[in-house]
Design a protein around this motif. Structure first.
Motif, PDB file in Angstrom:
ATOM      1  N   TRP A  46       0.845  -1.177   0.000  1.00 18.28           N
ATOM      2  CA  TRP A  46       0.000   0.000   0.000  1.00 18.28           C
ATOM      3  C   TRP A  46       0.882   1.228   0.000  1.00 18.28           C
ATOM      4  N   THR A  47       0.298   2.330  -0.430  1.00 16.29           N
ATOM      5  CA  THR A  47       1.040   3.589  -0.505  1.00 16.29           C
ATOM      6  C   THR A  47       0.246   4.648   0.252  1.00 16.29           C
ATOM      7  N   GLY A  53       4.790   8.725  -1.386  1.00 12.74           N
ATOM      8  CA  GLY A  53       4.963   7.943  -2.600  1.00 12.74           C
ATOM      9  C   GLY A  53       5.721   6.639  -2.425  1.00 12.74           C
ATOM     10  N   TRP A  54       6.300   6.430  -1.263  1.00  7.43           N
ATOM     11  CA  TRP A  54       7.018   5.177  -1.000  1.00  7.43           C
ATOM     12  C   TRP A  54       6.042   4.113  -0.520  1.00  7.43           C
TER      13      TRP A  54
END
Length: 146
Positions: A46-47, A53-54
């Motif tokens: 999941w982000t 953004g990682w």
């Protein structure tokens, strides 16, 4: 004697099989020549906004498949036990299976699914094969080296 450090030959890994309906595997399987192991790991990703953004990840599932190539050895209890599964389905194709590592650690698959993929066929001058896959079925019991 268990390997305590350093490299080792692959034959120091040992396999054993048990009888259906038991929770032990103590019968060695004769004439196993080669094996490979595949670990299938289920990973969720999941982000989250706060990670800029990682991706975040968490391992949520596992399975193991051990592929074994050997020679069919009639009269060897372990070899016979595996070969007899060639025509079985359902829970009749499940047995306890134990993998002992060179350092003495082991993993016991109590209800491993055994899929026989080759049994006795080959060239007239060849030695009959016994090839099979051992697939984990539920969580195995891992015992660290003593």
């Amino acid at each position: 004697m268990a390997v305590s450090s350093g490299v080792y030959p692959c034959y120091e890994n040992q396999f054993a099989v048990g009888k259906a309906g038991t929770d032990t595997a103590t019968t060695a399987i004769a004439n196993c020549e080669e094996f490979s192991v595949a670990f299938d790991n289920g990973v969720e990703e999941w982000t989250a906004f706060e990670n800029e953004g990682w991706k975040s990840r968490l391992m949520t599932a596992k399975s193991v498949t051990i592929s074994v190539n050997g020679k069919r050895t009639i009269g060897d209890a372990g070899n016979d036990e595996i070969a007899e599964l060639a025509f079985k389905n359902g829970t009749a194709a499940q047995l306890p299976f134990k993998w002992t590592f060179p350092n003495g650690a082991s993993v016991l698959f109590e209800n491993a699914v055994i899929s026989v993929t080759a049994n006795g066929a080959g060239a007239s001058t060849g030695v009959a094969p016994l090839e099979f896959e051992v697939m984990s079925n539920g969580k195995p019991e891992y015992t660290p080296a003593a």
